[in-house]
Motif scaffolding. Structure first.
Motif, PDB file in Angstrom:
ATOM      1  N   LEU A  80      41.941  32.506  17.443  1.00 17.69           N
ATOM      2  CA  LEU A  80      43.014  33.256  18.211  1.00 17.69           C
ATOM      3  C   LEU A  80      43.088  33.625  19.554  1.00 17.69           C
ATOM      4  O   LEU A  80      44.103  33.161  20.266  1.00 17.69           O
ATOM      5  CB  LEU A  80      43.426  34.670  17.194  1.00 17.69           C
ATOM      6  CG  LEU A  80      45.115  35.197  17.638  1.00 17.69           C
ATOM      7  CD1 LEU A  80      46.062  34.134  17.399  1.00 17.69           C
ATOM      8  CD2 LEU A  80      45.250  36.232  16.924  1.00 17.69           C
ATOM      9  N   TRP A  81      42.121  33.862  19.972  1.00 18.84           N
ATOM     10  CA  TRP A  81      41.765  34.064  21.371  1.00 18.84           C
ATOM     11  C   TRP A  81      41.982  32.823  22.127  1.00 18.84           C
ATOM     12  O   TRP A  81      42.711  32.520  23.396  1.00 18.84           O
ATOM     13  CB  TRP A  81      40.329  34.674  21.739  1.00 18.84           C
ATOM     14  CG  TRP A  81      40.309  36.307  21.887  1.00 18.84           C
ATOM     15  CD1 TRP A  81      39.840  37.143  20.638  1.00 18.84           C
ATOM     16  CD2 TRP A  81      40.783  37.046  22.775  1.00 18.84           C
ATOM     17  NE1 TRP A  81      40.078  38.292  20.940  1.00 18.84           N
ATOM     18  CE2 TRP A  81      40.647  38.429  22.383  1.00 18.84           C
ATOM     19  CE3 TRP A  81      41.321  36.909  24.025  1.00 18.84           C
ATOM     20  CZ2 TRP A  81      40.852  39.666  23.074  1.00 18.84           C
ATOM     21  CZ3 TRP A  81      41.302  37.946  24.933  1.00 18.84           C
ATOM     22  CH2 TRP A  81      41.288  39.214  24.370  1.00 18.84           C
ATOM     23  N   MET A 256      53.867  34.468  14.131  1.00 15.34           N
ATOM     24  CA  MET A 256      53.297  33.724  14.903  1.00 15.34           C
ATOM     25  C   MET A 256      51.703  33.490  14.571  1.00 15.34           C
ATOM     26  O   MET A 256      50.956  32.671  14.734  1.00 15.34           O
ATOM     27  CB  MET A 256      53.448  34.273  16.397  1.00 15.34           C
ATOM     28  CG  MET A 256      54.775  33.969  16.821  1.00 15.34           C
ATOM     29  SD  MET A 256      55.429  34.793  18.519  1.00 15.34           S
ATOM     30  CE  MET A 256      53.902  33.858  19.479  1.00 15.34           C
ATOM     31  N   ASP A 257      50.952  35.042  14.363  1.00 12.79           N
ATOM     32  CA  ASP A 257      49.792  34.966  14.020  1.00 12.79           C
ATOM     33  C   ASP A 257      49.164  34.148  12.958  1.00 12.79           C
ATOM     34  O   ASP A 257      48.395  33.582  12.892  1.00 12.79           O
ATOM     35  CB  ASP A 257      49.209  36.427  14.009  1.00 12.79           C
ATOM     36  CG  ASP A 257      47.951  36.685  13.457  1.00 12.79           C
ATOM     37  OD1 ASP A 257      47.210  35.940  13.747  1.00 12.79           O
ATOM     38  OD2 ASP A 257      47.506  37.882  13.105  1.00 12.79           O
ATOM     39  N   GLU A 258      50.173  34.148  11.957  1.00  7.85           N
ATOM     40  CA  GLU A 258      49.865  33.499  10.671  1.00  7.85           C
ATOM     41  C   GLU A 258      50.020  32.073  10.867  1.00  7.85           C
ATOM     42  O   GLU A 258      48.957  31.206  10.661  1.00  7.85           O
ATOM     43  CB  GLU A 258      50.999  33.780   9.753  1.00  7.85           C
ATOM     44  CG  GLU A 258      50.953  33.045   8.284  1.00  7.85           C
ATOM     45  CD  GLU A 258      51.947  33.403   7.288  1.00  7.85           C
ATOM     46  OE1 GLU A 258      52.036  32.609   6.433  1.00  7.85           O
ATOM     47  OE2 GLU A 258      52.689  34.308   7.622  1.00  7.85           O
ATOM     48  N   GLY A 259      50.881  31.642  11.862  1.00  7.13           N
ATOM     49  CA  GLY A 259      50.687  30.078  11.950  1.00  7.13           C
ATOM     50  C   GLY A 259      49.864  29.510  12.581  1.00  7.13           C
ATOM     51  O   GLY A 259      49.092  28.699  12.516  1.00  7.13           O
ATOM     52  N   MET A 260      49.304  30.651  13.877  1.00  8.31           N
ATOM     53  CA  MET A 260      48.096  30.048  14.661  1.00  8.31           C
ATOM     54  C   MET A 260      46.780  30.185  14.118  1.00  8.31           C
ATOM     55  O   MET A 260      45.878  29.506  14.525  1.00  8.31           O
ATOM     56  CB  MET A 260      48.466  30.591  15.991  1.00  8.31           C
ATOM     57  CG  MET A 260      49.460  30.217  16.715  1.00  8.31           C
ATOM     58  SD  MET A 260      49.555  31.050  18.475  1.00  8.31           S
ATOM     59  CE  MET A 260      49.769  32.849  18.028  1.00  8.31           C
ATOM     60  N   ALA A 486      49.031  24.809  23.909  1.00  9.41           N
ATOM     61  CA  ALA A 486      50.614  24.225  23.977  1.00  9.41           C
ATOM     62  C   ALA A 486      51.010  23.907  22.790  1.00  9.41           C
ATOM     63  O   ALA A 486      51.962  24.252  22.260  1.00  9.41           O
ATOM     64  CB  ALA A 486      50.702  23.276  25.071  1.00  9.41           C
ATOM     65  N   ILE A 487      50.051  23.278  21.926  1.00  7.78           N
ATOM     66  CA  ILE A 487      50.081  22.911  20.595  1.00  7.78           C
ATOM     67  C   ILE A 487      50.309  24.261  19.571  1.00  7.78           C
ATOM     68  O   ILE A 487      51.337  24.230  18.856  1.00  7.78           O
ATOM     69  CB  ILE A 487      49.377  22.122  20.100  1.00  7.78           C
ATOM     70  CG1 ILE A 487      49.467  20.570  20.714  1.00  7.78           C
ATOM     71  CG2 ILE A 487      49.363  21.639  18.526  1.00  7.78           C
ATOM     72  CD1 ILE A 487      48.276  19.718  20.498  1.00  7.78           C
ATOM     73  N   LEU A 488      49.302  24.804  19.534  1.00  9.27           N
ATOM     74  CA  LEU A 488      49.008  26.052  18.631  1.00  9.27           C
ATOM     75  C   LEU A 488      50.360  27.196  18.775  1.00  9.27           C
ATOM     76  O   LEU A 488      50.948  27.820  17.850  1.00  9.27           O
ATOM     77  CB  LEU A 488      47.850  26.726  19.037  1.00  9.27           C
ATOM     78  CG  LEU A 488      46.753  25.731  18.442  1.00  9.27           C
ATOM     79  CD1 LEU A 488      45.364  26.248  18.915  1.00  9.27           C
ATOM     80  CD2 LEU A 488      46.502  25.576  16.770  1.00  9.27           C
ATOM     81  N   ILE A 489      50.803  27.298  19.987  1.00  8.23           N
ATOM     82  CA  ILE A 489      51.563  28.344  20.132  1.00  8.23           C
ATOM     83  C   ILE A 489      53.019  27.780  19.828  1.00  8.23           C
ATOM     84  O   ILE A 489      54.124  28.649  19.181  1.00  8.23           O
ATOM     85  CB  ILE A 489      51.845  29.079  21.532  1.00  8.23           C
ATOM     86  CG1 ILE A 489      52.746  30.286  21.618  1.00  8.23           C
ATOM     87  CG2 ILE A 489      52.608  27.854  22.560  1.00  8.23           C
ATOM     88  CD1 ILE A 489      52.153  30.800  22.801  1.00  8.23           C
ATOM     89  N   ILE A 490      53.394  26.470  19.693  1.00  2.00           N
ATOM     90  CA  ILE A 490      54.610  25.875  19.241  1.00  2.00           C
ATOM     91  C   ILE A 490      54.633  26.125  17.784  1.00  2.00           C
ATOM     92  O   ILE A 490      55.475  26.383  17.207  1.00  2.00           O
ATOM     93  CB  ILE A 490      54.595  24.238  19.615  1.00  2.00           C
ATOM     94  CG1 ILE A 490      55.463  24.324  21.007  1.00  2.00           C
ATOM     95  CG2 ILE A 490      55.305  23.647  18.374  1.00  2.00           C
ATOM     96  CD1 ILE A 490      55.840  22.925  21.004  1.00  2.00           C
ATOM     97  N   ILE A 491      53.455  25.984  16.975  1.00  2.00           N
ATOM     98  CA  ILE A 491      53.157  26.201  15.567  1.00  2.00           C
ATOM     99  C   ILE A 491      53.375  27.697  15.263  1.00  2.00           C
ATOM    100  O   ILE A 491      53.911  27.908  14.202  1.00  2.00           O
ATOM    101  CB  ILE A 491      51.656  25.599  15.394  1.00  2.00           C
ATOM    102  CG1 ILE A 491      51.421  23.988  15.283  1.00  2.00           C
ATOM    103  CG2 ILE A 491      51.506  25.992  13.618  1.00  2.00           C
ATOM    104  CD1 ILE A 491      50.008  23.649  15.173  1.00  2.00           C
ATOM    105  N   GLY A 492      52.973  28.535  16.250  1.00  2.00           N
ATOM    106  CA  GLY A 492      53.182  29.873  15.811  1.00  2.00           C
ATOM    107  C   GLY A 492      54.671  30.156  15.880  1.00  2.00           C
ATOM    108  O   GLY A 492      55.025  30.895  15.014  1.00  2.00           O
ATOM    109  N   THR A 493      55.378  30.062  16.971  1.00  2.00           N
ATOM    110  CA  THR A 493      56.708  30.093  16.986  1.00  2.00           C
ATOM    111  C   THR A 493      57.494  29.296  15.973  1.00  2.00           C
ATOM    112  O   THR A 493      58.726  30.112  15.500  1.00  2.00           O
ATOM    113  CB  THR A 493      57.317  30.026  18.446  1.00  2.00           C
ATOM    114  OG1 THR A 493      57.108  28.515  18.825  1.00  2.00           O
ATOM    115  CG2 THR A 493      56.653  31.003  19.341  1.00  2.00           C
ATOM    116  N   ALA A 494      57.246  28.218  15.895  1.00  2.00           N
ATOM    117  CA  ALA A 494      57.948  27.618  14.734  1.00  2.00           C
ATOM    118  C   ALA A 494      57.784  28.175  13.566  1.00  2.00           C
ATOM    119  O   ALA A 494      58.803  28.009  12.658  1.00  2.00           O
ATOM    120  CB  ALA A 494      57.445  26.095  14.688  1.00  2.00           C
ATOM    121  N   THR A 495      56.443  28.576  13.095  1.00  2.00           N
ATOM    122  CA  THR A 495      56.254  29.160  11.692  1.00  2.00           C
ATOM    123  C   THR A 495      57.056  30.490  11.639  1.00  2.00           C
ATOM    124  O   THR A 495      57.816  30.679  10.773  1.00  2.00           O
ATOM    125  CB  THR A 495      54.886  29.595  11.845  1.00  2.00           C
ATOM    126  OG1 THR A 495      54.009  28.389  11.817  1.00  2.00           O
ATOM    127  CG2 THR A 495      54.630  30.398  10.434  1.00  2.00           C
TER     128      THR A 495
END
Length: 633
Positions: A80-81, A256-260, A486-495
């Motif tokens: 996550l960091w 967001m945490d769950e997605g990332m 850049a990829i992971l935060i998209i996954i977080g907000t999209a989740t």
């Protein structure tokens, strides 16, 4: 797959540009550089730490039969960091996915205005999310991890740290535009926030009409203005929950945490780094050299080499940008000397980018497995043949276009030359086999296997190819962190957005509509192809998959479509949209890598896109292509 719509709002300060921009105060340039270091240095070290930890875990379990019981827990904390500091590094380095097709067509003055709008909108989201992030941190304060017995807040505080850094970065960049632009941006932000707040009671009375307002209106406006897609999604879902529901806003951060935080996604930075490593060590050059020795003398021979090289390299790196950057600089100079037109080159490069979206270890495959529950091993197995079918379709078109050309001056390589090229390429060609063997034999998981490839590539580069530049290691780690973030935060907000859509009842309505389509499975598959071609050109693959994958895959199962078969059709359809001009941002990424103007490839690419579409229809019509090599249940 590198993010192709890359650029945050174009202001001084990305990659050191602010330090030399005229009229920027030295203290702003210093602040910009300091903020970049505050996220880039830990992000790079975290990538390295994850590589060491995962490979150590493989060795401890398989070689010493003493597994690290705390290994996954520590990897999750560091991950996550890595995701958050990587996202902040991406913001500083202009590496976030953006939709810039319309903004780039505007005049310089209007482009600057739209960039300011995008920057201010990003600031609004980061500012609004700060307090819920702090509230979520306090919620996690009471949770203690089972193995390491440390407070979970040490993991979650990364969200607050990165949010603060990104907010300061945006503020510095806004100030760098001048006090008038900064003041105007702040005033506009305040007016928008106050206006929405005042409209809250009205919005709450509108019910599901708010879905149209926020998830079409807000997302559409912010994405088209050039705002990073991740923050656009986040702003829409935050505004929707804050203004039209009574739900606590910490849910946005929680989702967001769950997605990332899914450990399966740890394969993303690992395979990105592996892709950069095979280019640096010369492994990609060795593979391409061998293919060129076999086919370089025939009509269109190097075009066949380009198709084959992208297939092989994609199977190692999983990163489209790394693939294209490894192949194009090697082949294009020689292809131009043989009379190939620049437009034809960039068109074929784009087509091969779409062709190899399912070739493992594609990051899109990893993402689709993590959000839909489909076995990643099954996706890796099922993705090879669909990519080959599209490669065959492209080769048929290459043959048709080159059949009337005059004989080339290039001479056929002798057996000795081919043999030497093959021997040189053996270590590189063996890498996909090593990765596959490690998974099949249980040596490493789908997440860990990338580190086996990293160690293998490093050893091959040092002892076989004698190409391992330690000076490039730091920039490669930073680039890996930025792209992964850049990829992971998209996954977080999209989740978070997908959760909001589910809670609103939209997913049930969509399921009812899709199940009621005429034609059953055939109608559902046809509509899915069209829909994901469009989504691929607008949102790129990962955001579209995270948003719609959890909604549509259960429907596909209900109408009798195998989940791996459906995944292949969906991914390839998105790839077709991603690399098709005028909106497909992957096409512009190919143009940037090959240094060819986008206008030159628009006409030649039409034929390649038609060939790909025919191939996708064949794959959709013949499920065996995707499922034939899967183990029987």
């Amino acid at each position: 797959m590198r993010s192709h719509a890359v650029e945050t709002p174009r202001v001084p300060g990305h990659d050191g540009a602010m330090r030399t921009a005229p009229g920027v105060p030295p203290w702003l340039a210093f602040a910009d550089r300091a903020l970049g270091l505050l996220v880039a240095v830990p992000a790079a070290l975290l990538v390295l730490a994850e590589v060491v930890l995962l490979f150590w875990g493989v060795c401890a379990r398989y070689a010493f039969h003493d597994p690290l019981v705390w290994g996954d827990e520590l990897a999750a904390i560091l991950f996550l960091w890595l995701a958050m500091t990587g996202a902040a590094t991406a913001l500083h380095r202009s590496a976030h996915m953006r939709m810039t097709a319309l903004v780039n067509r505007a005049s310089d003055d209007w482009r600057q205005r739209w960039d300011t709008v995008a920057l201010v909108a990003t600031m609004v989201f980061l500012g609004l999310i700060a307090l819920p992030a702090y509230a979520y941190l306090k919620q996690q304060w009471m949770i203690v991890t089972p193995a390491l017995e440390i407070n979970d807040a040490w993991r979650v505080i990364s969200i607050l740290y990165a949010t603060g850094c990104m907010l300061l970065m945006c503020l510095v960049k806004l100030l760098a535009r001048g006090w008038r632009a900064a003041l105007a941006g702040i005033v506009v932000s305040a007016v928008v926030v106050i206006g929405l707040e005042l409209a809250g009671p009205v919005l709450q009375s509108l019910g599901n009409l708010n879905l149209l307002i926020f998830f079409v209106g807000v997302v559409g406006f912010t994405v088209l203005s050039g705002m990073p897609i991740a923050f656009s999604f986040g702003l829409a879902v935050f505004s929707y929950l804050a203004l039209s529901t009574a739900m606590p806003l910490e849910i946005v951060v929680s989702r967001m945490d769950e997605g990332m935080s899914q450990l399966l996604l740890l394969a993303v930075p690992m395979f990105v780094f592996l892709g950069l490593l095979i280019e640096m060590t010369g492994m990609a050059r060795a593979m391409i050299g061998f293919l060129a020795s076999l086919l370089g003398h025939v009509r269109g021979g190097l075009s066949y080499v380009l198709v084959g090289a992208m297939y092989l390299v994609s199977g190692i790196s999983g990163s489209k940008a790394a693939d294209m950057a490894a192949v194009a600089p090697i082949l294009f100079p020689e292809m131009k000397q043989r009379g190939e037109k620049p437009g034809e080159l960039v068109a074929l490069l784009s087509a091969t980018g779409a062709q190899t979206e399912t070739v493992p270890p594609s990051i899109v495959l990893i993402t689709i497995g993590s959000v839909t529950g489909v076995s990643i091993s099954a996706l890796f197995t099922g993705g090879l043949l669909p990519g080959f079918v599209l490669a065959f379709a492209l080769c048929m078109l290459v043959w048709w276009r080159s059949r009337a050309r005059a004989p080339l001056s290039a001479t056929r390589a002798g057996a000795g030359v081919i043999g030497k090229a093959f021997i040189a390429a053996i270590p590189a060609l063996a890498l996909p086999l090593v990765i596959r063997f490690a998974v099949v034999e249980g040596i490493a998981t789908a997440t860990e296997v990338s580190t086996v490839g990293i160690v293998y590539a490093a050893l091959a580069g040092i002892f076989i190819y004698r190409r391992f530049d330690l000076r490039r290691l730091g920039p490669m780690l930073v680039e890996t962190a930025a792209l992964s973030g850049a990829i992971l935060i998209i996954i977080g907000t999209a989740t978070a957005m997908a959760w909001a859509l589910t809670q609103s009842g939209f997913s049930h309505s969509l399921a009812t509509f899709m199940e009621g389509l005429p034609g059953g499975a055939i109608g559902f598959m046809a509509v899915s192809i069209v829909m994901f071609v469009v989504l691929g050109s607008v949102l790129e693959g990962i955001p579209a998959i995270v948003l719609f994958g959890p909604l549509l895959f259960p429907i596909a199962r209900e109408v009798g479509i195998h989940e791996v078969h459906y995944a292949m059709v969906v991914i390839l359809s998105m790839g077709l949209g991603l690399f098709s001009p005028p909106f497909g941002v992957g096409y512009y990424g190919a143009c940037a890598v090959s240094k060819i103007h986008p206008d030159e490839g628009v006409k030649p690419i039409i034929g390649y896109m038609i060939a790909l579409l025919i191939g996708i229809v064949v794959i959709a019509a013949v499920p065996w292509i995707s499922t034939g090599f899967l183990p029987t249940r």
